[in-house]
Scaffold this motif. Structure first.
Motif, short mmCIF file in Angstrom:
data_model
loop_
_atom_site.label_atom_id
_atom_site.label_comp_id
_atom_site.label_asym_id
_atom_site.label_seq_id
_atom_site.Cartn_x
_atom_site.Cartn_y
_atom_site.Cartn_z
N ALA A 1 0.83 -1.21 0.00
CA ALA A 1 0.00 0.00 0.00
C ALA A 1 0.86 1.25 0.00
CB ALA A 1 -0.93 -0.02 1.22
N ALA A 2 1.97 1.21 0.74
CA ALA A 2 2.86 2.37 0.79
C ALA A 2 3.50 2.61 -0.58
CB ALA A 2 3.94 2.15 1.84
N MET A 3 3.89 1.54 -1.28
CA MET A 3 4.48 1.72 -2.60
C MET A 3 3.49 2.30 -3.59
SD MET A 3 7.07 -1.53 -3.21
CE MET A 3 5.90 -2.81 -2.80
N LEU A 4 2.20 1.97 -3.42
CA LEU A 4 1.18 2.47 -4.34
C LEU A 4 0.80 3.92 -4.05
CD1 LEU A 4 -1.18 -0.65 -4.44
CD2 LEU A 4 0.26 0.17 -6.30
N THR A 5 0.94 4.35 -2.80
CA THR A 5 0.46 5.69 -2.43
C THR A 5 1.56 6.71 -2.22
OG1 THR A 5 0.41 4.99 -0.09
CG2 THR A 5 -1.63 4.74 -1.37
N MET A 6 2.78 6.27 -1.92
CA MET A 6 3.86 7.19 -1.63
C MET A 6 4.77 7.34 -2.84
SD MET A 6 5.01 6.13 2.24
CE MET A 6 3.83 6.10 3.59
N ASN A 7 5.20 8.52 -3.08
CA ASN A 7 6.11 8.81 -4.20
C ASN A 7 7.55 8.72 -3.71
OD1 ASN A 7 7.09 9.53 -6.69
ND2 ASN A 7 6.79 11.73 -6.38
N SER A 8 7.98 7.47 -3.45
CA SER A 8 9.34 7.25 -2.94
C SER A 8 9.90 6.00 -3.61
CB SER A 8 9.33 7.08 -1.42
OG SER A 8 10.63 6.80 -0.95
N THR A 9 10.91 6.20 -4.47
CA THR A 9 11.48 5.06 -5.21
C THR A 9 12.27 4.13 -4.30
OG1 THR A 9 13.42 6.41 -5.74
CG2 THR A 9 11.60 6.40 -7.33
N GLY A 10 12.84 4.65 -3.23
CA GLY A 10 13.67 3.80 -2.38
C GLY A 10 12.91 2.82 -1.54
N ILE A 11 11.59 3.00 -1.44
CA ILE A 11 10.81 2.12 -0.57
C ILE A 11 10.74 0.69 -1.10
CG2 ILE A 11 8.53 2.47 -1.62
CD1 ILE A 11 7.40 2.72 1.17
N THR A 12 10.96 0.52 -2.40
CA THR A 12 10.92 -0.84 -2.96
C THR A 12 12.02 -1.72 -2.39
OG1 THR A 12 12.26 -0.08 -4.83
CG2 THR A 12 9.87 -0.10 -5.13
N HIS A 13 13.12 -1.11 -1.92
CA HIS A 13 14.20 -1.90 -1.34
C HIS A 13 13.81 -2.51 0.00
CE1 HIS A 13 16.88 -0.65 -4.51
NE2 HIS A 13 16.67 0.63 -4.24
N TRP A 14 12.74 -1.96 0.61
CA TRP A 14 12.28 -2.53 1.88
C TRP A 14 11.72 -3.94 1.69
CZ3 TRP A 14 9.55 1.46 5.55
CH2 TRP A 14 10.32 2.61 5.63
N ALA A 15 11.39 -4.28 0.44
CA ALA A 15 10.83 -5.61 0.18
C ALA A 15 11.86 -6.71 0.37
CB ALA A 15 10.27 -5.67 -1.24
N MET A 16 13.14 -6.37 0.24
CA MET A 16 14.18 -7.40 0.29
C MET A 16 14.22 -8.13 1.64
SD MET A 16 18.11 -7.06 -1.02
CE MET A 16 17.51 -6.49 -2.61
N PRO A 17 14.35 -7.42 2.78
CA PRO A 17 14.33 -8.17 4.06
C PRO A 17 12.98 -8.81 4.34
CG PRO A 17 14.30 -5.80 4.45
CD PRO A 17 14.57 -5.99 3.00
N LEU B 1 15.88 -8.46 -6.12
CA LEU B 1 14.81 -9.04 -5.32
C LEU B 1 14.60 -10.52 -5.66
CD1 LEU B 1 12.21 -6.11 -5.45
CD2 LEU B 1 13.56 -6.82 -3.47
N LEU B 2 14.64 -10.83 -6.96
CA LEU B 2 14.44 -12.22 -7.37
C LEU B 2 15.58 -13.12 -6.92
CD1 LEU B 2 13.00 -11.75 -10.98
CD2 LEU B 2 11.79 -12.58 -8.96
N ILE B 3 16.80 -12.60 -6.94
CA ILE B 3 17.96 -13.38 -6.48
C ILE B 3 17.83 -13.69 -4.99
CG2 ILE B 3 20.44 -13.26 -6.05
CD1 ILE B 3 20.70 -11.79 -8.73
N VAL B 4 17.46 -12.67 -4.21
CA VAL B 4 17.28 -12.87 -2.77
C VAL B 4 16.19 -13.92 -2.52
CG1 VAL B 4 16.46 -11.79 -0.64
CG2 VAL B 4 18.12 -10.62 -2.07
N LEU B 5 15.06 -13.79 -3.23
CA LEU B 5 13.96 -14.74 -3.06
C LEU B 5 14.39 -16.15 -3.45
CD1 LEU B 5 10.96 -15.27 -2.46
CD2 LEU B 5 10.48 -14.76 -4.86
N THR B 6 15.10 -16.29 -4.57
CA THR B 6 15.51 -17.61 -5.05
C THR B 6 16.49 -18.27 -4.09
OG1 THR B 6 15.19 -16.90 -7.34
CG2 THR B 6 16.53 -18.87 -6.97
N VAL B 7 17.51 -17.52 -3.67
CA VAL B 7 18.53 -18.09 -2.78
C VAL B 7 17.91 -18.49 -1.44
CG1 VAL B 7 20.62 -17.56 -1.47
CG2 VAL B 7 20.44 -16.86 -3.86
#
Length: 332
Positions: free
Chosen positions: A81-97, A142-148
């Motif tokens: 929801a935050a990625m859809l509503t906030m104009n912040s490109t760096g927030i996508t990196h929060w998905a990694m952990p 993100l895909l590498i982290v998920l796969t490993v």
């Protein structure tokens, strides 16, 4: 350390590290005046802290605790929801952990489904808001982290299942071993008490096993034991379970089987074994002791002892025979 205790500690550490990481993000965003990101990180930290509390509250049934899915669904939904509503490109990196936390806490299939539900809209947003090269780089990470992480969890689950199979299975015959017998029998007794259905057991032993071992050697007896195990697998019904007690004895648990049924099954086993021609050994017979659970039979040792005594009585009466030892009659 048991599987439940191990998962309790790993879940607690995972949630704890996530709380520390997200709270640090919250303080950093507060310092630079990014108040929306601060509130988002604070809410996510509160959820991961709730995960720590829930882990300890459900520590006795950690393997089937459904609250973890609720907590992680809330974390994933909040970030999406935050990625859809906030104009912040760096927030996508929060998905990694968060992807790693999903795989650490949830069963593999649930974790992959939840992670893919997060990654799919994330990928779309990346390609909408960033240049294709940057979006591809971020998505690849993100895909590498998920796969490993997924491969590591799959490998751990596979090794754990293999270790469990080795612990409860006879490596020679493939049947369950005596270590697993009492656990399963106690569950079946509890189920029989709860449902009122019959439960019967059979203890069978190869006749003249010592003499056959002296005549044909240990390899010959081991071959007979393996062949007889496979034969019993073909004779018993679906739902019945077979266990090996030593090099010449078997134990059968027969749920939903009354006295008449266990007598028929025992006679069929005795007859098919005596009529079969076994490699190396030739002819072989067994003595069978049967019993059915009575009102007072609430422990495994009661049924096992009565079945064993019935087997000894069958052997005393002559090889190639079966004997039924009744318990107290069940009330209807």
């Amino acid at each position: 350390m048991t599987e439940t205790r191990l998962r309790t500690w790993t879940h607690s550490v995972g949630y704890g590290l996530a709380t520390l990481f997200i709270f640090t993000l919250a303080l950093q965003n507060l310092r630079y005046g990014f108040y929306e990101l601060f509130y988002l990180a604070s809410g996510m930290a509160a959820l991961t802290l709730a995960g720590v509390a829930y882990t300890f509250l459900s520590r006795r049934h950690q393997l089937s605790a459904p609250g973890h899915l609720v907590i992680l669904s809330g974390l994933n939904s909040g970030l999406l929801a935050a990625m859809l509503t906030m104009n912040s490109t760096g927030i996508t990196h929060w998905a990694m952990p968060l992807l790693v936390l999903n795989l650490l806490i949830l069963p593999l299939r649930q974790a992959l489904m939840l992670s893919l539900l997060l990654l799919t809209p994330t990928a779309i947003l990346l390609f909408i808001n960033q240049p294709p090269a940057d979006a591809l780089t971020a998505l690849s990470g993100l895909l590498i982290v998920l796969t490993v992480a997924a491969l590591y969890i799959w490998h751990y689950d596979h090794m754990a299942q293999s270790a469990e199979d080795l612990a409860i299975t006879d490596p020679v015959t493939g049947a369950h071993n005596a270590r697993f017998l009492d656990e399963t029998l106690q569950k079946e007794i509890s189920r029989a008490i709860a449902t009122g259905h019959s439960l019967s057991v059979i203890n069978l032993a190869i006749d003249y096993a010592d003499e056959a071992a002296d005549l044909h050697g240990k390899p010959g007896m081991q071959g007979l034991f393996c062949n007889m195990t496979q034969h019993l697998f073909g004779v018993i019904r679906a739902g019945d379970t077979l266990y090996t007690l030593n090099d010449s004895e078997f134990f059968l648990i027969l749920p939903f089987t009354p006295e008449e049924g266990v007598r028929v099954i025992a006679e069929r086993i005795r007859r098919t074994i005596s009529e079969n021609h076994w490699p190396v050994i030739g002819k072989a017979t067994v003595s069978l002791g049967c019993t059915t659970r009575g009102n007072s039979d609430t422990r495994t040792d009661t049924l096992r002892k009565r079945a064993h005594q019935a087997m000894l009585e069958a052997r005393r009466r002559g090889a190639d025979s079966a004997w039924f030892s009744p318990g107290e009659m069940l009330r209807t």
